[in-house]
Design a protein around this motif. Structure first.
Motif, PDB file in Angstrom:
ATOM      1  N   SER A   6      41.684  88.428   6.990  1.00 12.48           N
ATOM      2  CA  SER A   6      40.545  89.155   6.456  1.00 12.48           C
ATOM      3  C   SER A   6      40.327  88.753   5.004  1.00 12.48           C
ATOM      4  N   ALA A   7      39.339  89.361   4.393  1.00 12.93           N
ATOM      5  CA  ALA A   7      39.017  89.041   3.002  1.00 12.93           C
ATOM      6  C   ALA A   7      40.194  89.334   2.077  1.00 12.93           C
ATOM      7  N   SER A   8      41.011  90.308   2.436  1.00 11.35           N
ATOM      8  CA  SER A   8      42.159  90.634   1.588  1.00 11.35           C
ATOM      9  C   SER A   8      43.372  89.775   1.922  1.00 11.35           C
ATOM     10  N   ASN A   9      43.179  88.729   2.739  1.00  7.98           N
ATOM     11  CA  ASN A   9      44.240  87.788   3.098  1.00  7.98           C
ATOM     12  C   ASN A   9      45.353  88.452   3.914  1.00  7.98           C
ATOM     13  N   ARG A  10      44.986  89.445   4.724  1.00  3.62           N
ATOM     14  CA  ARG A  10      45.933  90.127   5.597  1.00  3.62           C
ATOM     15  C   ARG A  10      45.468  89.994   7.032  1.00  3.62           C
ATOM     16  N   ILE A  11      46.410  90.049   7.941  1.00  8.47           N
ATOM     17  CA  ILE A  11      46.106  89.950   9.364  1.00  8.47           C
ATOM     18  C   ILE A  11      45.912  91.344   9.930  1.00  8.47           C
ATOM     19  N   ASP A  12      44.874  91.519  10.731  1.00  5.49           N
ATOM     20  CA  ASP A  12      44.628  92.792  11.394  1.00  5.49           C
ATOM     21  C   ASP A  12      45.668  92.975  12.493  1.00  5.49           C
ATOM     22  N   PRO A  13      46.624  93.895  12.347  1.00  4.49           N
ATOM     23  CA  PRO A  13      47.716  94.036  13.314  1.00  4.49           C
ATOM     24  C   PRO A  13      47.273  94.548  14.677  1.00  4.49           C
ATOM     25  N   GLN A  14      46.035  95.045  14.783  1.00  2.00           N
ATOM     26  CA  GLN A  14      45.534  95.546  16.061  1.00  2.00           C
ATOM     27  C   GLN A  14      44.955  94.435  16.934  1.00  2.00           C
ATOM     28  N   ARG A  15      44.809  93.256  16.397  1.00  2.00           N
ATOM     29  CA  ARG A  15      44.156  92.149  17.097  1.00  2.00           C
ATOM     30  C   ARG A  15      45.138  91.381  17.963  1.00  2.00           C
ATOM     31  N   PHE A  16      44.651  90.833  19.071  1.00  2.00           N
ATOM     32  CA  PHE A  16      45.435  89.942  19.919  1.00  2.00           C
ATOM     33  C   PHE A  16      44.884  88.538  19.769  1.00  2.00           C
ATOM     34  N   LEU A  17      45.791  87.575  19.578  1.00  2.00           N
ATOM     35  CA  LEU A  17      45.407  86.197  19.283  1.00  2.00           C
ATOM     36  C   LEU A  17      45.726  85.264  20.438  1.00  2.00           C
ATOM     37  N   THR A  18      44.966  84.185  20.526  1.00  2.00           N
ATOM     38  CA  THR A  18      45.270  83.139  21.497  1.00  2.00           C
ATOM     39  C   THR A  18      46.455  82.320  20.988  1.00  2.00           C
ATOM     40  N   MET A  19      47.025  81.532  21.879  1.00  2.00           N
ATOM     41  CA  MET A  19      48.129  80.654  21.472  1.00  2.00           C
ATOM     42  C   MET A  19      47.664  79.689  20.384  1.00  2.00           C
ATOM     43  N   ARG A  43      56.636  87.686  21.135  1.00  2.00           N
ATOM     44  CA  ARG A  43      56.160  88.610  22.148  1.00  2.00           C
ATOM     45  C   ARG A  43      54.705  88.296  22.495  1.00  2.00           C
ATOM     46  N   ALA A  44      54.383  88.361  23.786  1.00  2.00           N
ATOM     47  CA  ALA A  44      53.015  88.135  24.235  1.00  2.00           C
ATOM     48  C   ALA A  44      52.744  89.002  25.458  1.00  2.00           C
ATOM     49  N   ILE A  45      51.465  89.228  25.708  1.00  2.00           N
ATOM     50  CA  ILE A  45      51.082  89.962  26.915  1.00  2.00           C
ATOM     51  C   ILE A  45      50.222  89.054  27.782  1.00  2.00           C
ATOM     52  N   ARG A  46      50.178  89.368  29.074  1.00  2.00           N
ATOM     53  CA  ARG A  46      49.333  88.615  29.996  1.00  2.00           C
ATOM     54  C   ARG A  46      48.105  89.440  30.318  1.00  2.00           C
ATOM     55  N   LEU A  47      46.965  88.805  30.254  1.00  2.00           N
ATOM     56  CA  LEU A  47      45.693  89.392  30.667  1.00  2.00           C
ATOM     57  C   LEU A  47      45.148  88.489  31.762  1.00  2.00           C
ATOM     58  N   GLY A  48      45.519  88.791  32.996  1.00  2.00           N
ATOM     59  CA  GLY A  48      45.179  87.887  34.083  1.00  2.00           C
ATOM     60  C   GLY A  48      45.971  86.607  33.919  1.00  2.00           C
ATOM     61  N   ARG A  49      45.269  85.495  33.825  1.00  2.00           N
ATOM     62  CA  ARG A  49      45.932  84.204  33.624  1.00  2.00           C
ATOM     63  C   ARG A  49      46.152  83.888  32.153  1.00  2.00           C
ATOM     64  N   ARG A  51      47.351  84.511  28.147  1.00  2.00           N
ATOM     65  CA  ARG A  51      48.390  85.140  27.329  1.00  2.00           C
ATOM     66  C   ARG A  51      47.821  85.369  25.952  1.00  2.00           C
ATOM     67  N   ARG A  52      48.145  86.533  25.408  1.00  2.00           N
ATOM     68  CA  ARG A  52      47.714  86.874  24.058  1.00  2.00           C
ATOM     69  C   ARG A  52      48.904  87.385  23.271  1.00  2.00           C
ATOM     70  N   VAL A  53      48.916  87.061  21.997  1.00  2.00           N
ATOM     71  CA  VAL A  53      50.005  87.454  21.108  1.00  2.00           C
ATOM     72  C   VAL A  53      49.466  88.499  20.138  1.00  2.00           C
ATOM     73  N   PRO A  54      50.146  89.643  20.033  1.00  2.00           N
ATOM     74  CA  PRO A  54      49.707  90.631  19.036  1.00  2.00           C
ATOM     75  C   PRO A  54      49.795  90.039  17.635  1.00  2.00           C
ATOM     76  N   ALA A  55      48.790  90.294  16.823  1.00  2.00           N
ATOM     77  CA  ALA A  55      48.797  89.778  15.451  1.00  2.00           C
ATOM     78  C   ALA A  55      50.003  90.294  14.680  1.00  2.00           C
TER      79      ALA A  55
END
Length: 68
Positions: A6-19, A43-49, A51-55
């Motif tokens: 983000s603008a403050s150079n921090r990662i939104d911890p609620q977001r899920f990221l691609t590999m 740690r990652a989660i599966r959404l169908g096929r 995979r997403r990693v929590p920020a």
């Protein structure tokens, strides 16, 4: 592609990221991220096929890298 920082150079911890997004943030290859997910060090989660990693994992990894 937009950055996860983000603008403050921090990662939104609620977001899920691609590999690819995780790899870009940590400056490693996507395959490295996939290997760490398989081994359980990232740690990652599966959404169908997909995979997403929590920020929050990026925050955790950066904190552990700084302390070790």
């Amino acid at each position: 592609m937009t950055s996860t920082l983000s603008a403050s150079n921090r990662i939104d911890p609620q977001r899920f990221l691609t590999m690819a997004e995780v790899a870009a943030e940590l400056r490693v290859s996507r395959r490295t991220i996939e290997r760490h997910v398989r081994e359980g060090t990232i740690r990652a989660i599966r959404l169908g096929r997909l995979r997403r990693v929590p920020a929050s994992e990026i925050v955790r990894l950066r904190a552990s890298a700084g302390s070790g």
